[in-house]
Scaffold this motif. Structure first.
Motif, PDB file in Angstrom:
ATOM      1  N   SER A  97      -5.253  -3.119 -12.096  1.00  0.00           N
ATOM      2  CA  SER A  97      -5.609  -2.178 -13.174  1.00  0.00           C
ATOM      3  C   SER A  97      -6.509  -1.064 -12.640  1.00  0.00           C
ATOM      4  CB  SER A  97      -6.262  -2.907 -14.346  1.00  0.00           C
ATOM      5  OG  SER A  97      -7.429  -3.576 -13.923  1.00  0.00           O
ATOM      6  N   GLY A  98      -7.422  -1.376 -11.737  1.00  0.00           N
ATOM      7  CA  GLY A  98      -8.258  -0.355 -11.116  1.00  0.00           C
ATOM      8  C   GLY A  98      -7.449   0.576 -10.226  1.00  0.00           C
ATOM      9  N   TRP A 104      -3.421   4.742  -7.801  1.00  0.00           N
ATOM     10  CA  TRP A 104      -2.976   3.884  -6.687  1.00  0.00           C
ATOM     11  C   TRP A 104      -3.802   4.132  -5.425  1.00  0.00           C
ATOM     12  CZ3 TRP A 104      -0.466  -0.417  -7.634  1.00  0.00           C
ATOM     13  CH2 TRP A 104       0.200  -0.514  -8.859  1.00  0.00           C
ATOM     14  N   LYS A 105      -5.103   4.298  -5.664  1.00  0.00           N
ATOM     15  CA  LYS A 105      -6.085   4.389  -4.572  1.00  0.00           C
ATOM     16  C   LYS A 105      -7.069   3.232  -4.738  1.00  0.00           C
ATOM     17  CE  LYS A 105      -5.134   8.775  -3.257  1.00  0.00           C
ATOM     18  NZ  LYS A 105      -4.173   8.979  -2.247  1.00  0.00           N
ATOM     19  N   THR A 106      -7.610   2.774  -3.623  1.00  0.00           N
ATOM     20  CA  THR A 106      -8.620   1.725  -3.650  1.00  0.00           C
ATOM     21  C   THR A 106      -9.949   2.325  -4.102  1.00  0.00           C
ATOM     22  OG1 THR A 106      -9.266   2.113  -1.352  1.00  0.00           O
ATOM     23  CG2 THR A 106      -7.500   0.488  -1.740  1.00  0.00           C
ATOM     24  N   ALA A 107     -10.946   1.466  -4.266  1.00  0.00           N
ATOM     25  CA  ALA A 107     -12.274   1.939  -4.691  1.00  0.00           C
ATOM     26  C   ALA A 107     -12.840   2.943  -3.701  1.00  0.00           C
ATOM     27  CB  ALA A 107     -13.220   0.755  -4.855  1.00  0.00           C
ATOM     28  N   LYS A 109     -11.090   5.142  -2.189  1.00  0.00           N
ATOM     29  CA  LYS A 109     -10.171   6.293  -2.246  1.00  0.00           C
ATOM     30  C   LYS A 109      -9.062   6.287  -1.198  1.00  0.00           C
ATOM     31  CE  LYS A 109     -12.697   8.027  -5.554  1.00  0.00           C
ATOM     32  NZ  LYS A 109     -12.547   7.265  -6.761  1.00  0.00           N
ATOM     33  N   LYS A 110      -8.767   5.123  -0.628  1.00  0.00           N
ATOM     34  CA  LYS A 110      -7.658   5.001   0.319  1.00  0.00           C
ATOM     35  C   LYS A 110      -6.408   4.559  -0.440  1.00  0.00           C
ATOM     36  CE  LYS A 110     -10.582   3.934   4.235  1.00  0.00           C
ATOM     37  NZ  LYS A 110     -11.059   2.898   5.143  1.00  0.00           N
ATOM     38  N   PRO A 111      -5.226   4.950   0.050  1.00  0.00           N
ATOM     39  CA  PRO A 111      -3.998   4.514  -0.620  1.00  0.00           C
ATOM     40  C   PRO A 111      -3.885   2.979  -0.613  1.00  0.00           C
ATOM     41  CG  PRO A 111      -3.530   6.242   0.983  1.00  0.00           C
ATOM     42  CD  PRO A 111      -4.960   5.838   1.186  1.00  0.00           C
ATOM     43  N   VAL A 112      -3.443   2.424  -1.716  1.00  0.00           N
ATOM     44  CA  VAL A 112      -3.235   0.976  -1.818  1.00  0.00           C
ATOM     45  C   VAL A 112      -2.091   0.581  -0.894  1.00  0.00           C
ATOM     46  CG1 VAL A 112      -2.488  -0.877  -3.373  1.00  0.00           C
ATOM     47  CG2 VAL A 112      -4.106   0.859  -4.175  1.00  0.00           C
ATOM     48  N   LYS A 113      -2.328  -0.420  -0.064  1.00  0.00           N
ATOM     49  CA  LYS A 113      -1.255  -0.936   0.794  1.00  0.00           C
ATOM     50  C   LYS A 113      -0.211  -1.622  -0.077  1.00  0.00           C
ATOM     51  CE  LYS A 113      -3.998  -1.573   4.928  1.00  0.00           C
ATOM     52  NZ  LYS A 113      -4.592  -2.508   5.880  1.00  0.00           N
ATOM     53  N   ALA A 115       1.837  -0.365  -2.186  1.00  0.00           N
ATOM     54  CA  ALA A 115       1.837   0.130  -3.565  1.00  0.00           C
ATOM     55  C   ALA A 115       3.227   0.066  -4.196  1.00  0.00           C
ATOM     56  CB  ALA A 115       1.288   1.553  -3.624  1.00  0.00           C
ATOM     57  N   ASP A 116       4.273   0.301  -3.403  1.00  0.00           N
ATOM     58  CA  ASP A 116       5.630   0.228  -3.949  1.00  0.00           C
ATOM     59  C   ASP A 116       5.932  -1.165  -4.479  1.00  0.00           C
ATOM     60  OD1 ASP A 116       5.526  -0.707  -1.248  1.00  0.00           O
ATOM     61  OD2 ASP A 116       7.672  -0.358  -0.993  1.00  0.00           O
ATOM     62  N   LEU A 117       5.514  -2.177  -3.750  1.00  0.00           N
ATOM     63  CA  LEU A 117       5.747  -3.559  -4.193  1.00  0.00           C
ATOM     64  C   LEU A 117       4.848  -3.917  -5.370  1.00  0.00           C
ATOM     65  CD1 LEU A 117       6.165  -5.283  -0.724  1.00  0.00           C
ATOM     66  CD2 LEU A 117       7.953  -4.723  -2.383  1.00  0.00           C
ATOM     67  N   TRP A 118       3.607  -3.462  -5.342  1.00  0.00           N
ATOM     68  CA  TRP A 118       2.725  -3.713  -6.483  1.00  0.00           C
ATOM     69  C   TRP A 118       3.285  -3.088  -7.763  1.00  0.00           C
ATOM     70  CZ3 TRP A 118      -0.404  -7.529  -6.460  1.00  0.00           C
ATOM     71  CH2 TRP A 118      -1.047  -7.924  -5.291  1.00  0.00           C
ATOM     72  N   ARG A 119       3.841  -1.889  -7.649  1.00  0.00           N
ATOM     73  CA  ARG A 119       4.448  -1.251  -8.823  1.00  0.00           C
ATOM     74  C   ARG A 119       5.622  -2.078  -9.344  1.00  0.00           C
ATOM     75  NH1 ARG A 119       3.363   3.675  -5.727  1.00  0.00           N
ATOM     76  NH2 ARG A 119       1.897   4.969  -6.882  1.00  0.00           N
TER      77      ARG A 119
END
Length: 163
Positions: A97-98, A104-107, A109-113, A115-119
């Motif tokens: 949720s964060g 889709w950035k971490t706290a 501000k880096k891209p979430v690893k 992210a395509d699978l998390w979506r």
């Protein structure tokens, strides 16, 4: 996949029926050839599914096992997913949720690893009423052991086909 009873119109899910899914991922090297497995249980029915990727990571395979387990359900369902991956369980129950709020950035501000699978996992989870349970891997949980064997076999098969 399973023949569910008529859905409850108020919730969109099947009455008191419950689907249990045990998932796992495996990777021969990290990164390397990988596999995922899922065991789906509904009433007295069981279905085992698996797949592989020739060049992946363990976390990607753990996520894919959960995604494909949910995707195999043909109707909205009440689901309990058992995973030995804290990455998957914490990601979907605590962090996602964060990440969504942050674009889709971490706290930091880096891209979430992954992210395509998390979506994809978020999309699949939204179709169902899901409870996430963590189980200790390689600790005698019958269905976790089966999911692990499915994932490991799929990884070995794809690794063998690359030779």
């Amino acid at each position: 996949m399973f023949n569910h009873p008529q859905s409850d119109a108020s919730t969109g899910t099947s009455g008191g029926d419950l689907v249990e899914i045990s998932t796992d991922g495996a990777c021969l090297g990290n990164p390397g050839p990988g596999g995922w497995g899922a065991v789906l249980r509904y009433r007295n029915h069981e279905k085992r599914i698996s797949g592989s990727d020739p060049d992946t990571t363990n976390n990607k395979m753990e996520l894919t096992g959960a995604i494909e387990g949910l995707a195999a359900l043909t109707k909205p369902s009440r689901v309990v997913i058992y995973t030995d991956s804290n990455y998957v369980r914490n990601g979907i129950t605590k962090w996602v949720s964060g990440w969504q709020r942050n674009g889709w950035k971490t706290a930091d501000k880096k891209p979430v690893k992954n992210a395509d699978l998390w979506r994809r996992l978020v999309d699949e989870e939204e179709r169902h009423e899901v409870t996430w349970k963590w189980v200790k891997g390689h600790n005698g949980d019958h269905y976790n052991e089966i999911a692990d064997e499915l994932a490991t076999t799929a990884a070995r098969q794809i690794a063998g086909s690359r030779r």
